[in-house]
Motif scaffolding. Sequence first.
Motif, PDB file in Angstrom:
ATOM      1  N   GLY A 384       0.803  -1.212   0.000  1.00 17.01           N
ATOM      2  CA  GLY A 384       0.000   0.000   0.000  1.00 17.01           C
ATOM      3  C   GLY A 384       0.837   1.264   0.000  1.00 17.01           C
ATOM      4  N   MET A 385       0.202   2.376  -0.371  1.00 18.84           N
ATOM      5  CA  MET A 385       0.866   3.680  -0.366  1.00 18.84           C
ATOM      6  C   MET A 385      -0.095   4.712   0.218  1.00 18.84           C
ATOM      7  N   ILE A 386       0.274   5.990   0.148  1.00 16.76           N
ATOM      8  CA  ILE A 386      -0.593   7.048   0.667  1.00 16.76           C
ATOM      9  C   ILE A 386      -1.526   7.445  -0.466  1.00 16.76           C
ATOM     10  N   TRP A 387      -2.688   6.795  -0.489  1.00 17.51           N
ATOM     11  CA  TRP A 387      -3.596   6.922  -1.623  1.00 17.51           C
ATOM     12  C   TRP A 387      -4.804   7.823  -1.364  1.00 17.51           C
ATOM     13  N   THR A 388      -5.046   8.231  -0.121  1.00 15.90           N
ATOM     14  CA  THR A 388      -6.193   9.100   0.159  1.00 15.90           C
ATOM     15  C   THR A 388      -5.918  10.494  -0.399  1.00 15.90           C
ATOM     16  N   HIS A 389      -6.869  11.027  -1.172  1.00 12.62           N
ATOM     17  CA  HIS A 389      -6.667  12.311  -1.848  1.00 12.62           C
ATOM     18  C   HIS A 389      -6.665  13.485  -0.866  1.00 12.62           C
ATOM     19  N   PRO A 390      -5.863  14.528  -1.141  1.00 11.67           N
ATOM     20  CA  PRO A 390      -5.883  15.730  -0.311  1.00 11.67           C
ATOM     21  C   PRO A 390      -7.199  16.488  -0.485  1.00 11.67           C
ATOM     22  N   VAL A 391      -7.607  17.217   0.564  1.00 10.22           N
ATOM     23  CA  VAL A 391      -8.780  18.099   0.489  1.00 10.22           C
ATOM     24  C   VAL A 391      -8.480  19.383   1.268  1.00 10.22           C
ATOM     25  N   VAL A 392      -8.858  20.526   0.682  1.00 10.82           N
ATOM     26  CA  VAL A 392      -8.789  21.812   1.389  1.00 10.82           C
ATOM     27  C   VAL A 392     -10.212  22.273   1.662  1.00 10.82           C
ATOM     28  N   SER A 393     -10.521  22.532   2.928  1.00 13.78           N
ATOM     29  CA  SER A 393     -11.849  23.007   3.320  1.00 13.78           C
ATOM     30  C   SER A 393     -11.709  23.834   4.595  1.00 13.78           C
ATOM     31  N   GLY A 394     -12.368  24.983   4.629  1.00 10.29           N
ATOM     32  CA  GLY A 394     -12.320  25.829   5.821  1.00 10.29           C
ATOM     33  C   GLY A 394     -10.925  26.341   6.140  1.00 10.29           C
ATOM     34  N   GLY A 395     -10.113  26.578   5.103  1.00 12.40           N
ATOM     35  CA  GLY A 395      -8.753  27.066   5.319  1.00 12.40           C
ATOM     36  C   GLY A 395      -7.788  26.007   5.816  1.00 12.40           C
ATOM     37  N   LYS A 396      -8.246  24.744   5.803  1.00 20.10           N
ATOM     38  CA  LYS A 396      -7.418  23.643   6.319  1.00 20.10           C
ATOM     39  C   LYS A 396      -7.160  22.617   5.220  1.00 20.10           C
ATOM     40  N   LEU A 397      -5.963  22.051   5.235  1.00 17.01           N
ATOM     41  CA  LEU A 397      -5.596  20.953   4.338  1.00 17.01           C
ATOM     42  C   LEU A 397      -5.659  19.657   5.132  1.00 17.01           C
ATOM     43  N   PHE A 398      -6.467  18.713   4.629  1.00 17.44           N
ATOM     44  CA  PHE A 398      -6.614  17.421   5.289  1.00 17.44           C
ATOM     45  C   PHE A 398      -5.883  16.341   4.481  1.00 17.44           C
ATOM     46  N   LEU A 399      -5.090  15.550   5.180  1.00 24.75           N
ATOM     47  CA  LEU A 399      -4.346  14.447   4.565  1.00 24.75           C
ATOM     48  C   LEU A 399      -4.488  13.220   5.459  1.00 24.75           C
ATOM     49  N   ARG A 400      -4.329  12.049   4.858  1.00 24.31           N
ATOM     50  CA  ARG A 400      -4.494  10.824   5.637  1.00 24.31           C
ATOM     51  C   ARG A 400      -3.528   9.743   5.190  1.00 24.31           C
ATOM     52  N   ASP A 401      -2.967   9.057   6.162  1.00 25.40           N
ATOM     53  CA  ASP A 401      -2.184   7.851   5.917  1.00 25.40           C
ATOM     54  C   ASP A 401      -2.693   6.779   6.868  1.00 25.40           C
ATOM     55  N   GLN A 402      -3.655   5.980   6.374  1.00 26.63           N
ATOM     56  CA  GLN A 402      -4.303   4.948   7.181  1.00 26.63           C
ATOM     57  C   GLN A 402      -4.957   5.552   8.434  1.00 26.63           C
ATOM     58  N   GLU A 403      -4.521   5.126   9.623  1.00 19.41           N
ATOM     59  CA  GLU A 403      -5.161   5.588  10.862  1.00 19.41           C
ATOM     60  C   GLU A 403      -4.767   7.007  11.251  1.00 19.41           C
ATOM     61  N   LEU A 404      -3.780   7.562  10.565  1.00 24.72           N
ATOM     62  CA  LEU A 404      -3.304   8.911  10.877  1.00 24.72           C
ATOM     63  C   LEU A 404      -4.023   9.940  10.010  1.00 24.72           C
ATOM     64  N   LEU A 405      -4.757  10.833  10.648  1.00 23.25           N
ATOM     65  CA  LEU A 405      -5.495  11.886   9.950  1.00 23.25           C
ATOM     66  C   LEU A 405      -4.905  13.234  10.356  1.00 23.25           C
ATOM     67  N   PHE A 406      -4.437  14.000   9.356  1.00 24.69           N
ATOM     68  CA  PHE A 406      -3.724  15.254   9.595  1.00 24.69           C
ATOM     69  C   PHE A 406      -4.569  16.454   9.183  1.00 24.69           C
ATOM     70  N   CYS A 407      -4.383  17.560   9.913  1.00 31.82           N
ATOM     71  CA  CYS A 407      -5.012  18.822   9.563  1.00 31.82           C
ATOM     72  C   CYS A 407      -3.972  19.935   9.626  1.00 31.82           C
ATOM     73  N   PHE A 408      -3.805  20.670   8.499  1.00 29.54           N
ATOM     74  CA  PHE A 408      -2.815  21.742   8.419  1.00 29.54           C
ATOM     75  C   PHE A 408      -3.511  23.070   8.116  1.00 29.54           C
ATOM     76  N   ASP A 409      -2.944  24.151   8.621  1.00 26.79           N
ATOM     77  CA  ASP A 409      -3.448  25.493   8.353  1.00 26.79           C
ATOM     78  C   ASP A 409      -2.821  25.995   7.048  1.00 26.79           C
ATOM     79  N   VAL A 410      -3.639  26.156   6.000  1.00 28.29           N
ATOM     80  CA  VAL A 410      -3.103  26.668   4.733  1.00 28.29           C
ATOM     81  C   VAL A 410      -3.680  28.053   4.426  1.00 28.29           C
ATOM     82  N   LYS A 411      -4.272  28.677   5.429  1.00 31.13           N
ATOM     83  CA  LYS A 411      -4.801  30.022   5.243  1.00 31.13           C
ATOM     84  C   LYS A 411      -3.882  31.049   5.898  1.00 31.13           C
ATOM     85  N   GLY A 412      -3.285  30.708   7.039  1.00 34.09           N
ATOM     86  CA  GLY A 412      -2.442  31.666   7.743  1.00 34.09           C
ATOM     87  C   GLY A 412      -3.296  32.805   8.273  1.00 34.09           C
ATOM     88  N   LYS A 413      -2.653  33.927   8.578  1.00 33.18           N
ATOM     89  CA  LYS A 413      -3.389  35.069   9.140  1.00 33.18           C
ATOM     90  C   LYS A 413      -3.939  35.949   8.048  1.00 33.18           C
TER      91      LYS A 413
END
Length: 413
Positions: A384-413
């Motif tokens: 397997g690889m990191i196959w879940t597609h990225p999504v940007v919503s509400g100024g946040k970038l969501f990424l996933r690698d299996q059980e790990l779900l990440f949220c990043f701030d891509v809006k800044g101030k």
Amino acid sequence: MKHHSRLLLLLAAVSATVSAGANDWPTFRGADRTDISPETGLLKQWPTDGPKRLWLNEDAGLGYAGYAIVDGVLYTLGARDAVEYVIAIDAATGKEKWSAEAGALLTNGWGDGPRSTPTVDAGKVYALSGKGNLVCVNAADGKELWRASMTALGGKVPGWGYCESPLVVGNLVVATPGGAQGTLAAFDKNSGAKVWQTEGWTDGAQYASAIAVDHNGAKQIIQLTMQSIAGVDAKDGKVLWRTDFPGKTAVIPTPIFHEGQVFVAAGYGVGCKSVKIGPGNTVEEAYASTDMVNHHGGVILHQGHLYGYSDKGGWTCMDFKTGAVKWQEKGALKKGAIHFADGMFYLLEEKTGVVALIEASPEAWKEKARFTLSPQTTQRNPKGMIWTHPVVSGGKLFLRDQELLFCFDVKGK
């Protein structure tokens, strides 16, 4: 004046409600399945170590499922032990709100667990498990309202499991059981009662998610299989048009529709095909080539150009109408998934977890930033690889690698 002020406040409140809803991401590839986020005011550069991570949830379950984000809640699917669950997570904090059983675990040589993205509509969540259980639950608390089985409708679980994301069209929810009873099936979205199943189109299910378009006086549902591209009438499931598309091994990317023209692509050396659906639903081929051999990372149409990764030529930009290649880039970033927000593409390299930010330009590859997703799971199947597609919503970038779900701030101030 008081009345005038009150009216302005009311209009402002309505406007705020509309804009908040506009930034939601209710299903796979967004509300219109174009994978174009409505977000604006996002960062055009990132710090060298990437955008700020807001949170990490380490228990989203195993699998490759994507996510829908509506009213500040993220909905996904994940496997825990031998069960696949629909899981709701607070998008602001990463804390789980509830989980609901979707079905028994899909086991697979490339990794167990669910593959699809839930669809959220009018306070309900529709999710398809790897073995083909379509469940409807309350968005607020996860209470199950109804369920249906793709195999009970004559479907056969595809080799990599059921992967499509359910499609809500008006009062219907549409899925693709495949098989002799009909390729597509529609259910009453409130009761779960079957409304129709396509007669005369009996291709087995593949892995693409259907789209809904208005064309030639009908709401058409366009879906892709190993044998065909077809449009059916949402009202009764009648096949309006069909054209051959011989796939190999697996057919995965979502069809793209614009101004009467349909584009599809597939991996395993197959490539792409585009057809024009004319008056009376006549089908005329616009082009077919191996310039976009897109496996499963998706293709996006932006301002007349298609963008995605081709197994043949690398990251590729093509003219949508003609299929002419504008540029290709193989060295900067290897194979992966693509997402669009605010004039930029967010690219995810599947083998390494590198995330690159490039300008959406038909002129050339214009990279602005990159970082590597960290930490990465130790539970992923070696194939397997990191196959879940990225999504940007509400100024946040969501990424996933299996059980790990990440949220990043891509809006800044």
